[in-house]
Design an enzyme around this catalytic site. Structure first.
Site, PDB file in Angstrom:
ATOM      1  N   GLY B 320       0.841  -1.206   0.000  1.00 41.25           N
ATOM      2  CA  GLY B 320       0.000   0.000   0.000  1.00 41.25           C
ATOM      3  C   GLY B 320       0.869   1.247   0.000  1.00 41.25           C
ATOM      4  CD1 TRP B 323      -1.662   1.532  -5.882  1.00 40.71           C
ATOM      5  CD2 TRP B 323      -1.919   3.329  -4.579  1.00 40.71           C
ATOM      6  NE1 TRP B 323      -2.686   2.280  -6.414  1.00 40.71           N
ATOM      7  CE2 TRP B 323      -2.864   3.399  -5.636  1.00 40.71           C
ATOM      8  CE3 TRP B 323      -1.904   4.355  -3.633  1.00 40.71           C
ATOM      9  CZ2 TRP B 323      -3.771   4.445  -5.747  1.00 40.71           C
ATOM     10  CZ3 TRP B 323      -2.807   5.398  -3.765  1.00 40.71           C
ATOM     11  CH2 TRP B 323      -3.727   5.435  -4.810  1.00 40.71           C
ATOM     12  CG  HIS B 324       0.448   6.166  -1.278  1.00 43.77           C
ATOM     13  ND1 HIS B 324       0.125   5.037  -0.565  1.00 43.77           N
ATOM     14  CD2 HIS B 324      -0.613   6.981  -1.187  1.00 43.77           C
ATOM     15  CE1 HIS B 324      -1.096   5.193  -0.058  1.00 43.77           C
ATOM     16  NE2 HIS B 324      -1.567   6.364  -0.423  1.00 43.77           N
ATOM     17  N   GLY B 325       3.921   5.561  -4.339  1.00 43.32           N
ATOM     18  CA  GLY B 325       5.027   6.094  -5.120  1.00 43.32           C
ATOM     19  C   GLY B 325       6.259   5.242  -4.981  1.00 43.32           C
ATOM     20  CG  PHE B 468       0.240   9.268  -4.854  1.00 36.28           C
ATOM     21  CD1 PHE B 468       1.605   9.466  -4.807  1.00 36.28           C
ATOM     22  CD2 PHE B 468      -0.540   9.788  -3.853  1.00 36.28           C
ATOM     23  CE1 PHE B 468       2.176  10.193  -3.773  1.00 36.28           C
ATOM     24  CE2 PHE B 468       0.017  10.509  -2.809  1.00 36.28           C
ATOM     25  CZ  PHE B 468       1.375  10.707  -2.774  1.00 36.28           C
TER      26      PHE B 468
END
Lengths: 365, 468
Positions: B320, B323-325, B468
């Site tokens: 997770g 996923w943001h970067g 993102f």
């Protein structure tokens, strides 16, 4: 702030018995107008509140020059123009040459980048307010005519976008030498910025978040009565190319049709005339200086002719002629396409003193 | 074209009027698809082909899954969808990160490896629409929905402009049925939607964008600032990111609502959470439930308890974070949340259950959760791990070598924001807007809109989650 429970449902849960309704045009328009009215009235109130409660914004060179002239004990001649003036007049050199010629004066360089006629009038009023009874000569330059949409967020542009200045702006845009369609586009861009200001974005934020408002940094640089002597120079390696490009531009302008020259001359003459009248009304003795620049070469002579015809008593010094003043179109005197460097400013100031001193003696300025 | 810009408001007004003047459902959907592609093209027209191709590919794969006659074949087509979607995400978002990390790892052991990176521009919204297309093929595979016969529906589901670039991540099972029945203007709670849009606007443009320069200053040069400025900077970031993202979500939900579509709730007072589990039920709900349903539960979920559950939690949160970067700071952020979730589960199992007297009072639990979440935000926002550690140290010990203060009266700003939150929650959010007359509502909204605009700072402030 949070309102998450509102997120569902976005639709009514009951009352779906009837069929689809027609789009309520009348209601949408009526309530849209009401919304717009409420919005603009509130925004106007915020605008007035902010303009009274907040300090005058920091407006870069404009603020700085006004502050600098306030420090002066007295001035006799003010050079008021755009960045071309800012880089073209060395007041110390001018005053020295004037003294040598027997016309002692104290001058001030009030060249401000992108100065338009509305801002220039405010500067004139400020100077008059500072010295209400002093006889002051003011040498005026050609003002800019840029009203680009992206400039709407600049504090200086915002500060002048008021209802009281609106007629002056519209008049100035209408006088521009551009074709009608171009003028309408410029007017549209200007109104975009004007309406943006009337919506008052950011004014309330300045109360709560004063630190997050962008400010124009002021660099601690040397200054001589409004002139900043540390001007850049054109690199030695680029000088030949640079002069060649200037020659090409001059040749291109020489090929302009007469109609274009005349249109430019009439338009800029009319803009200049309004400024001269304002200066006179404020008790200044006005004159006009057309600084050396390829950008105004094409319109300088026609402007001079128009002014000579309409206001023969106003002295006009035209140095925007590469054939007569060749040296100012050479790289050693320039910092870029239309701005002189220190050597150029020194040279022009001395030549200008030789132009101006005899006229002052004769009482023509 | 940001939701807070005049261009968007004009664009939306035109789309809204034309949409409700069209009678055929297909015509409306075509309009919305064209508007969505125009909206996306305004960001970066180069990636329009990618989103169309991605939609077409998943449309094709879902149909193959639907007609496959064996489980093995179905699974193969699903794997093709997973590989292609995640491959796309990997290529655009993570290739350089992993290439660089591998190079650094080899260098650590004294092995020189030439660095290979690609000049890749991240397509805006790719993380969001990839998860949506994945949810479609997975739901078809799980037989929760039938594969679509109409490409228009899938294309619109993927590209629907209110939620295209930063969510909420909409499940196919929730959105596709809405496309089948024509929307009716009389069913739309217009006033509620407009109020929600206004609230989202205030959160993003008036709060987040004003805090942004202060936060940027602290995180750009933490060594220059005093401890109190750093603490304030971290607190401001917690508020900024919440207002930025939940403001975007509010405006997305409201825009979709005005067109007759319902999008999922993405936030539910996250900073009132009493524990880490509670926080993730309130923060970015569409992502956390996506990760729960499509990652955590397939990994085994938590029903076994103990180590397998803790491992699954940690893997989910690390991914997770990623996923943001593509950055180790995001991994650290995911790790901190994973750790908090594991500790909370252990606490629940081993302490709360047996020592009932050891219940933490709600205000203290809220403060403790907020404190940890803010600490984690430092890693989320910092430009590097070392910078994050410096800020964390100053934040926790209240000690810093710098002397610079933030050019704002922190307590006043926090108090005003808290008051605004209270007013919005107690009054604005609970008003029965439909009972207010249309004329009065239009006048009130005009006044409130002007006040909101008065708080909008000049300059360009894209949404944080767009990256993102």
């Amino acid at each position: 702030m949070s309102l998450e429970p509102l997120a569902i449902p976005m639709t009514h849960l009951a009352g779906q018995a009837h069929g689809p309704i027609r789009f309520p045009w009348r209601g949408v328009i009526r309530h849209g107008v009401l919304f717009g009215l409420a919005f603009w009235l509130t925004a106007a109130a915020i605008n007035q509140l902010a303009r009274h409660a907040l300090l005058v914004p920091e407006m870069g060179l404009y603020s700085r020059k006004l502050w600098l002239i306030k420090q002066e004990p007295a001035v006799d001649i003010v050079f008021l123009g755009t960045s071309r003036f800012n880089s073209a007049i060395h007041p110390e050199q001018f005053d020295a040459r004037m003294a040598e010629l027997g016309c002692p004066v104290r001058s001030f360089n009030m060249g401000i980048d992108d100065l338009n006629p509305v801002e220039a009038r405010v500067v004139l009023r400020q100077i008059r307010q500072q010295w209400p009874d002093r006889p002051i000569r003011v040498v005026l330059g050609q003002m800019v005519s840029r009203y680009k949409w992206y400039r709407r967020v600049w504090d200086r542009v915002r500060y002048f976008n008021t209802w009281s200045h609106l007629p002056e702006f519209v008049e100035d845009i209408w006088l521009l030498p551009n074709f009608m369609s171009d003028r309408l586009m410029i007017l549209l861009e200007f109104f975009g910025g004007f309406l943006y200001e009337q919506a008052s974005p950011g004014y309330l934020a300045k109360f709560l978040f004063p630190g997050s408002a962008p400010t124009t940094p002021s660099n601690p640089v040397r200054e001589i009565r409004g002139y900043f002597p540390d001007m850049p120079e054109i690199d030695l390696k680029e000088r030949i190319d640079f002069e060649e490009r200037i020659r090409q531009s001059v040749a291109e302008i020489d090929r302009w049709p007469e109609e274009k020259r005349l249109r430019n001359g009439v338009a800029h003459g009319a803009r200049m005339r309004l400024l001269i009248e304002e200066a006179r009304a404020l008790g200044f003795s006005p004159g006009v200086l057309l600084t050396p620049s390829v950008l105004i070469y094409g319109m300088a002579a026609p402007t001079q002719s128009v002014l000579a015809r309409d206001m023969p008593e106003i002295p006009v010094w035209n140095h925007a002629d590469p054939k007569r003043h060749t040296e100012f179109f050479q790289a050693e005197h320039l910092q870029d396409w239309s701005h002189l460097n220190r050597k150029g400013a020194t040279r022009l100031a001395r030549i200008l003193a030789e132009d101006i001193c005899p006229v002052t003696r004769q009482g023509g300025f | 074209m940001l939701f807070t810009e005049f261009q968007f408001l004009l664009f939306f007004a035109v789309v809204w009027v034309v949409h409700w003047n069209l009678t055929a459902n297909t015509g409306r959907k075509l309009l919305l698809l064209a508007a969505s592609y125009l909206f996306y093209g305004a960001w970066d027209y180069r990636f329009l082909g990618l989103i169309i191709l991605s939609s077409a590919w998943d449309f094709f794969l879902a149909r193959r899954i639907g007609v496959a006659d064996s489980d093995r074949a179905r699974r193969s087509w699903l794997i093709a969808s997973l590989v292609s979607n995640l491959g796309l995400l990997f290529l655009f978002k993570y290739f350089n990160f992993f290439a660089q990390s591998l190079t650094d790892l080899f260098a650590l052991f004294g092995m020189g490896v030439s660095r290979t990176t690609l000049e890749i521009v991240l397509p805006v919204g790719i993380s969001f629409y990839t998860f949506q297309t994945l949810s479609y093929t997975i739901d078809v595979y799980k037989k929760k929905i039938e594969p679509l016969n109409d490409f228009l529906d899938l294309a619109l589901y993927v590209a629907f402009f209110p939620q295209l670039v930063a969510g909420p991540i909409v499940r196919a099972v929730a959105f596709l049925p809405q496309l089948r029945t024509p929307r009716r203007l009389e069913d739309v709670a217009i006033k509620t939607c407009l109020v929600l849009f206004w609230i989202g606007f205030v959160k993003k443009a008036c709060i987040s964008d004003n805090l942004a320069p202060l936060v940027d200053a602290v995180f750009a040069a933490p060594a220059e600032f005093s401890a109190s400025a750093i603490v304030l900077g971290a607190l401001f970031y917690a508020i900024q990111i919440y207002c930025d993202f939940s403001g975007y979500s509010d405006m997305a939900v409201a825009s979709a609502g005005l067109l007759g579509y319902t999008l999922p709730v993405n936030f539910n007072h996250p900073y009132w959470a009493r524990n880490p589990t509670d926080f993730w039920r309130r923060w970015h709900i569409s992502l956390s439930t996506w990760l729960r349903d499509y990652l955590y539960i397939p990994l085994g979920g938590g029903h076994q308890g103990g180590w397998p559950r803790n491992r699954n939690l940690m893997v989910t949160m690390l991914l997770g974070g990623l996923w943001h970067g593509a950055s180790w700071t995001f991994v650290a952020w995911g790790f901190m949340h994973g750790l908090a979730l594991v500790i909370h589960k252990i606490w629940q199992e081993r302490v709360s259950r047996f020592a009932t007297w050891l219940v933490i009072p709600a205000p203290l639990a809220i403060l403790m959760t907020f404190y940890w979440v803010t600490l984690a935000w430092i890693f989320f926002r910092a430009t590097s791990l070392s910078s994050a550690l410096d800020i964390t140290r100053a934040f926790m010990l209240w000690q810093a070598s710098g002397i610079r203060e933030l050019d704002v009266h922190g307590p006043t700003v926090l108090l005003v924001l808290l008051l605004m939150h209270g007013v919005a929650t107690r009054f604005v959010g609970r008003m029965a807007w439909d009972r207010v007359s249309n004329g009065l509502f239009a006048l009130g909204l005009g006044i409130m809109a002007a006040i909101a605009v008065g708080f909008v700072p000049t300059g360009y402030h894209p949404f944080i989650y767009f990256q993102f």
